[in-house]
Structures are given as structure tokens and as C-alpha cells.
Design a protein around this motif. Sequence first.
Motif, PDB file in Angstrom:
ATOM      1  N   HIS A   3      41.911  72.714  24.912  1.00 49.46           N
ATOM      2  CA  HIS A   3      42.192  71.481  24.935  1.00 49.46           C
ATOM      3  C   HIS A   3      40.755  70.652  24.640  1.00 49.46           C
ATOM      4  O   HIS A   3      39.945  71.169  25.177  1.00 49.46           O
ATOM      5  N   PRO A   4      41.095  69.470  23.808  1.00 49.01           N
ATOM      6  CA  PRO A   4      39.617  68.933  23.410  1.00 49.01           C
ATOM      7  C   PRO A   4      39.115  68.092  24.570  1.00 49.01           C
ATOM      8  O   PRO A   4      37.961  67.729  24.586  1.00 49.01           O
ATOM      9  N   ASN A   5      39.989  67.741  25.529  1.00 47.46           N
ATOM     10  CA  ASN A   5      39.529  66.766  26.739  1.00 47.46           C
ATOM     11  C   ASN A   5      38.580  67.716  27.391  1.00 47.46           C
ATOM     12  O   ASN A   5      38.886  68.702  28.204  1.00 47.46           O
ATOM     13  N   THR A   6      37.337  67.135  27.677  1.00 48.19           N
ATOM     14  CA  THR A   6      36.395  67.758  28.547  1.00 48.19           C
ATOM     15  C   THR A   6      36.853  67.437  30.050  1.00 48.19           C
ATOM     16  O   THR A   6      36.369  68.507  30.924  1.00 48.19           O
ATOM     17  N   GLY A   7      37.517  66.696  30.273  1.00 47.61           N
ATOM     18  CA  GLY A   7      37.849  66.358  31.559  1.00 47.61           C
ATOM     19  C   GLY A   7      38.804  67.498  32.332  1.00 47.61           C
ATOM     20  O   GLY A   7      38.797  67.515  33.426  1.00 47.61           O
ATOM     21  N   LEU A   8      39.684  67.954  31.425  1.00 46.92           N
ATOM     22  CA  LEU A   8      40.504  68.753  31.880  1.00 46.92           C
ATOM     23  C   LEU A   8      40.140  70.335  32.627  1.00 46.92           C
ATOM     24  O   LEU A   8      40.451  70.388  34.069  1.00 46.92           O
ATOM     25  N   GLY A   9      39.248  70.736  32.117  1.00 46.91           N
ATOM     26  CA  GLY A   9      38.654  71.931  32.642  1.00 46.91           C
ATOM     27  C   GLY A   9      37.791  71.708  33.819  1.00 46.91           C
ATOM     28  O   GLY A   9      38.032  72.371  34.984  1.00 46.91           O
ATOM     29  N   LEU A  10      37.278  70.525  34.046  1.00 50.07           N
ATOM     30  CA  LEU A  10      36.369  70.031  35.021  1.00 50.07           C
ATOM     31  C   LEU A  10      37.324  69.537  36.176  1.00 50.07           C
ATOM     32  O   LEU A  10      37.095  70.070  37.315  1.00 50.07           O
ATOM     33  N   THR A  11      38.368  68.902  35.769  1.00 50.75           N
ATOM     34  CA  THR A  11      39.320  68.846  36.769  1.00 50.75           C
ATOM     35  C   THR A  11      39.627  69.998  37.876  1.00 50.75           C
ATOM     36  O   THR A  11      39.887  69.892  38.554  1.00 50.75           O
ATOM     37  N   PHE A  12      40.380  70.991  37.120  1.00 55.94           N
ATOM     38  CA  PHE A  12      40.747  72.188  37.607  1.00 55.94           C
ATOM     39  C   PHE A  12      39.638  72.593  38.462  1.00 55.94           C
ATOM     40  O   PHE A  12      39.872  73.293  39.662  1.00 55.94           O
ATOM     41  N   VAL A  13      38.405  72.959  37.970  1.00 53.75           N
ATOM     42  CA  VAL A  13      37.326  73.427  38.786  1.00 53.75           C
ATOM     43  C   VAL A  13      37.306  72.646  40.136  1.00 53.75           C
ATOM     44  O   VAL A  13      36.949  73.335  41.086  1.00 53.75           O
ATOM     45  N   VAL A  14      37.219  71.126  39.959  1.00 52.86           N
ATOM     46  CA  VAL A  14      37.094  70.443  41.144  1.00 52.86           C
ATOM     47  C   VAL A  14      38.138  70.484  41.999  1.00 52.86           C
ATOM     48  O   VAL A  14      38.143  70.875  43.245  1.00 52.86           O
ATOM     49  N   ILE A  15      39.401  70.888  41.598  1.00 48.72           N
ATOM     50  CA  ILE A  15      40.622  70.992  42.522  1.00 48.72           C
ATOM     51  C   ILE A  15      40.494  72.412  43.234  1.00 48.72           C
ATOM     52  O   ILE A  15      40.648  72.574  44.407  1.00 48.72           O
ATOM     53  N   LEU A  16      40.250  73.295  42.341  1.00 47.24           N
ATOM     54  CA  LEU A  16      39.869  74.795  43.165  1.00 47.24           C
ATOM     55  C   LEU A  16      38.752  74.680  44.040  1.00 47.24           C
ATOM     56  O   LEU A  16      39.108  75.253  45.110  1.00 47.24           O
TER      57      LEU A  16
END
Length: 262
Positions: free
Chosen positions: A78-91
Motif C-alpha cells: 500500500h502506498p500510504n505510509t501511515g498504514l504500516g506505522l498505524t499497525f506497528v503503533v497498535i501492536l
Amino acid sequence: MANVTLENRAADGPSTQAHELETSNLPDPEALPELRIYSRSTIFYWWPIWLCGYVAAALTYFGGEKVALSNGTEIYVHPNTGLGLTFVVILALVMMLTNVKLRGIYSVVFILSAAFMTVLLGWLGWWDRIFAFIPQLTVFMNFGFYFIFSTLLLGIWLARFLVFDKLVFWRVRPGQLTAERVIGGGEQSFDTRGMLFEQRSDDFFRHKILGLGSADLLLITTGARKEEIDIPNVLFADRKIKMMQRLIAIKPDEALAHTIKH
């Protein structure tokens, strides 16, 4: 059908009367009303991780772009940089909140502090400066990572919830509390007369948000054998407490008499 012969003996002579009692007419203890209490492992609170993982996998698959690797393999990212960062923060948040217990005032202080810092950074205009560094700290994960990671975690979650958490449980019956183990067959019984119990549900994140109304139960037995029984992570604790109160209020002889009538 088994029969038991009962004899009445006079004080100065042999047996004067004998009659048979059919054991099939005796009340079955298994027919008594009961409540089973299961203590869930802390991994139950990890459901937001695999849920968010599946959501991220779906967003990546349907809204992502194909990226060709040097070996010719194409992956969805996914081109959105916030998607992976959001998953890491939730984890990270779920791991912290399920291992660090914030009870009572500490939970409220944490919420207010997080909200205050969010508003303060926005008022000072620092969020733009913070996000300016994100392109240098981007987190990209492909569809395969989200899907495989979430599926493995869901499998562990279901195994704990449906199998392993039920190997040890507490059975509450009128006048009796029994700790039972499926493997090994060990049992330990406690008298419920005068039993005190306390519901601890003051951890806002773990009990109210992640646990969907769970609580930790503390049972204190009375009498010659006084013990404290800690049962953590009990789901639907309010309903379990009400059922326990009703069962403890019933006397064993009244429950047996009701069983005989029916």
C-alpha cells in the motif's frame, strides 16, 4: 438398578426392620445448577492486533500497488505510509496495555496525559514537524505479511480461547466451589458459606476496551481453611457475579430437594 439395604436395630436386640432404598431415586449431583468460570489468558486481549492486520491486508490487496522485486516476484504494497506505522503503533500499545496494569486513578491519569499531550503538540504546531520525519521512518509491509501474521495470531488466539483456557476452570454449585483440571483430573473443593468475593474491573483499557467488560475476581473463603483465590480475566464478569450470588444463596439441601421433585 442398585439397591441399598438399610437395617434398624433395637437397642437390646437384633435387626427389627429392613427396607431397601433404590439409589436411582437419589438426586444426581450433576443435575444441580452450576456455573463454570474460566480464567482467560492475556492473549485474549490481543484481538485488535489480528483484526487490524486483516483490515490492513484487505486495504493492501484492494488498494495497493504491485511492486516487482529484483527476482521477478510481484508483491502488493500500500502506498500510504501511515498504514504500516498505524499497525506497528497498535501492536506496541496492545502489548504494553496487556502487560502493564493501570488500575484506578493510574488509568485515568494515563488517558488524560495522552489527550493533553496530543492537544498541546497540535496547539504548538509541532505535529507538522514530527510528521516531517516520517518519510525517513516509513514502514511498508506487503499483503503477505499482514495476512500470514494475522492468521497465525488468530490461530493461537482461538487455540487458547477454545481449548487451553478451558483445561482449568472453577465450578460453582450451591454450597460448593470446586477448582477442576481436565488433564490430570485434580479437584479442590471449597465451602461457599460466608465466602467473600471482589470484582476488580478498574483497568480501563484491559477490562473495558480490550476485555469488553471483563474483570479479575478475588474469592476469599472462610472457616478453618481460609484461602484467597485469584481468578484473572473473567469475561462477562457482571453476569457471572450475579449468578454466583444466586447460587451461593441457595442451600445445598434446598437444591437437592428441588432436584428430587423434578
